[in-house]
Design a protein around this motif. Structure first.
Motif, PDB file in Angstrom:
ATOM      1  N   ILE A 199     -34.813 -51.385-112.758  1.00  0.00           N
ATOM      2  CA  ILE A 199     -33.845 -51.614-111.674  1.00  0.00           C
ATOM      3  C   ILE A 199     -33.143 -52.962-111.824  1.00  0.00           C
ATOM      4  O   ILE A 199     -31.907 -53.031-111.707  1.00  0.00           O
ATOM      5  CB  ILE A 199     -34.516 -51.492-110.288  1.00  0.00           C
ATOM      6  N   CYS A 259     -35.174 -40.349-110.573  1.00  0.00           N
ATOM      7  CA  CYS A 259     -34.501 -41.641-110.508  1.00  0.00           C
ATOM      8  C   CYS A 259     -35.226 -42.504-109.484  1.00  0.00           C
ATOM      9  O   CYS A 259     -35.615 -42.020-108.423  1.00  0.00           O
ATOM     10  CB  CYS A 259     -33.039 -41.447-110.099  1.00  0.00           C
ATOM     11  N   ALA A 260     -35.409 -43.775-109.802  1.00  0.00           N
ATOM     12  CA  ALA A 260     -36.014 -44.688-108.831  1.00  0.00           C
ATOM     13  C   ALA A 260     -35.010 -44.995-107.717  1.00  0.00           C
ATOM     14  O   ALA A 260     -33.794 -44.923-107.928  1.00  0.00           O
ATOM     15  CB  ALA A 260     -36.440 -45.974-109.524  1.00  0.00           C
ATOM     16  N   GLN A 261     -35.520 -45.319-106.548  1.00  0.00           N
ATOM     17  CA  GLN A 261     -34.656 -45.763-105.456  1.00  0.00           C
ATOM     18  C   GLN A 261     -34.243 -47.204-105.769  1.00  0.00           C
ATOM     19  O   GLN A 261     -34.993 -48.139-105.527  1.00  0.00           O
ATOM     20  CB  GLN A 261     -35.385 -45.688-104.116  1.00  0.00           C
ATOM     21  N   TYR A 262     -33.048 -47.368-106.308  1.00  0.00           N
ATOM     22  CA  TYR A 262     -32.681 -48.656-106.884  1.00  0.00           C
ATOM     23  C   TYR A 262     -31.769 -49.505-105.998  1.00  0.00           C
ATOM     24  O   TYR A 262     -31.289 -50.563-106.426  1.00  0.00           O
ATOM     25  CB  TYR A 262     -32.016 -48.452-108.254  1.00  0.00           C
ATOM     26  N   LEU A 268     -35.509 -46.512-113.912  1.00  0.00           N
ATOM     27  CA  LEU A 268     -36.946 -46.478-113.675  1.00  0.00           C
ATOM     28  C   LEU A 268     -37.283 -47.650-112.766  1.00  0.00           C
ATOM     29  O   LEU A 268     -36.486 -48.595-112.631  1.00  0.00           O
ATOM     30  CB  LEU A 268     -37.711 -46.601-114.991  1.00  0.00           C
ATOM     31  N   GLU A 269     -38.465 -47.637-112.167  1.00  0.00           N
ATOM     32  CA  GLU A 269     -38.858 -48.758-111.309  1.00  0.00           C
ATOM     33  C   GLU A 269     -38.748 -50.078-112.068  1.00  0.00           C
ATOM     34  O   GLU A 269     -38.284 -51.082-111.525  1.00  0.00           O
ATOM     35  CB  GLU A 269     -40.288 -48.569-110.804  1.00  0.00           C
ATOM     36  N   ARG A 319     -36.282 -43.428-120.108  1.00  0.00           N
ATOM     37  CA  ARG A 319     -36.824 -42.401-119.212  1.00  0.00           C
ATOM     38  C   ARG A 319     -37.313 -41.189-120.001  1.00  0.00           C
ATOM     39  O   ARG A 319     -38.346 -40.598-119.668  1.00  0.00           O
ATOM     40  CB  ARG A 319     -35.751 -41.996-118.190  1.00  0.00           C
ATOM     41  N   ASN A 378     -39.910 -36.809-110.337  1.00  0.00           N
ATOM     42  CA  ASN A 378     -39.184 -38.069-110.222  1.00  0.00           C
ATOM     43  C   ASN A 378     -38.020 -38.076-111.201  1.00  0.00           C
ATOM     44  O   ASN A 378     -38.219 -37.964-112.412  1.00  0.00           O
ATOM     45  CB  ASN A 378     -40.117 -39.250-110.510  1.00  0.00           C
ATOM     46  N   CYS A 383     -33.394 -38.787-106.053  1.00  0.00           N
ATOM     47  CA  CYS A 383     -34.535 -39.503-106.626  1.00  0.00           C
ATOM     48  C   CYS A 383     -35.652 -38.538-107.019  1.00  0.00           C
ATOM     49  O   CYS A 383     -36.315 -38.724-108.040  1.00  0.00           O
ATOM     50  CB  CYS A 383     -35.056 -40.550-105.640  1.00  0.00           C
TER      51      CYS A 383
END
Length: 324
Positions: free
Chosen positions: A123, A152-155, A119-120, A73, A150, A144
């Motif tokens: 995940i 954190c990705a919505q994991y 990250l996307e 990241r 951004n 997130c």
């Protein structure tokens, strides 16, 4: 006739499940005395001296590998080779790399795995990590999106929903608010398992929503309640970079565990031990001071009446310091 012997002295009666032994009380007294002697000004000076500390073995070849760079990241937050968690689930064809380090500190009964906010594209790696290590909990210390950025990705899926991330099937079985909702703590029960596998890993995902990046929560007790809610076993913990807020929680928990064993705590040395395993852990002076504030608050609650004034005095000193 022999006189009956007096009963042995009883340990201090405290709130919680365990009584405080004289050894524990002595360790707590030493922590209070040392912290108050330094004061906020002393702690800020101490952090200024140690904030540049790097690991005794500062190697990060996996982090710098060209194939792994897209999985990091932040370019300036390295993942140390010596303590990094090597993935083996579905390898190959998947990569064995994830920006995560195994943390073990003396006196701390649980192990932490400190990692970055996924990250996307990472995940699936995150859930491979959780399943591989048989984690019992995940702690999420960031939102997130924070300040329009951004973090954190919505994991994980929404409540009562499921989703496939790469080779991992993830099911959010239940979502509930924390203690009366006052701490903005949300607890998810998540099931994760690889495709074609019948043995799943079920974790408690504790999502703390009131901790600003590079800052501190308004109420230290909210941090203590969150730590108390972490089940035993391996905990995967992250914020955005997985070093600031993440390192702060790990040190608070480690100090409390040591005090409850009657062990003295040299926070400066514990900080350096942590950084030997997770580079850049605890980023800001406000976080370093929060560590002491939370432990003082814990001691105050554990020994009702004895350290109330000391904890209040220190809290007022922190407030007047107006740290960012």
């Amino acid at each position: 006739m022999a006189q009956p012997q007096a009963p042995p002295p009883q340990p201090t009666v405290v709130q919680g499940r365990n009584a405080v032994t004289p050894e524990v009380e002595a360790a707590m007294a030493d922590f209070v005395k040392t912290t108050l002697a330094k004061g906020v000004a002393g702690l800020r000076k101490e952090f200024a001296e140690i904030k540049v500390y790097t690991a005794t073995e500062y190697k990060f070849e996996a982090f710098s590998n060209a194939n792994n760079i897209p999985k990091n990241r932040y370019k300036d937050v390295v993942c140390l080779d010596g303590s990094r968690v090597v993935l083996n689930l579905n390898v190959p064809p998947e990569s064995d790399y994830i920006h995560a380090n195994l943390i073990k500190l003396e006196g701390l009964d649980r192990s932490y795995i400190a990692t970055q906010g996924p990250l996307e594209g990472t995940i699936p790696d995150f859930w491979r990590l959780v399943h591989q290590e048989s984690a019992t909990s995940v702690v999420m210390l960031c939102k997130c999106i924070e300040d329009g950025k951004n973090k954190c990705a919505q994991y994980f899926p929404d409540a009562n929903a499921y989703k496939n991330y790469g080779c991992m099937f993830v099911n959010n079985k239940k979502t509930e608010a924390g203690t009366a909702g006052e701490d903005k703590l949300v607890i998810h029960t998540i099931e994760a398992l690889p495709e074609g596998c019948s043995n799943s890993t079920v974790v408690k995902l504790l999502q703390m929503n009131d901790w600003p990046d590079r800052g501190v929560p308004e109420k230290p007790m909210s941090v203590l309640r969150m730590i108390r809610a972490i089940p035993t076993g391996i905990c995967v913990i992250h914020c955005s970079a997985g070093v600031g807020r993440t390192g702060t929680v790990i040190l608070i928990d480690a100090i409390i565990h040591r005090l409850l064993k009657g062990q003295l705590c040299n926070v400066k040395e514990m900080f350096q031990t942590l950084r030997n395993q997770r580079a850049s852990a605890v980023q800001a002076e406000s976080q370093y001071v929060l560590i002491h504030t939370c432990v003082l608050e814990y001691i105050r609650a554990k020994l009702p009446g004895k350290y109330r004034e000391s904890a209040l005095q220190f809290a007022e000193e922190v407030k007047n310091a107006k740290m960012i």
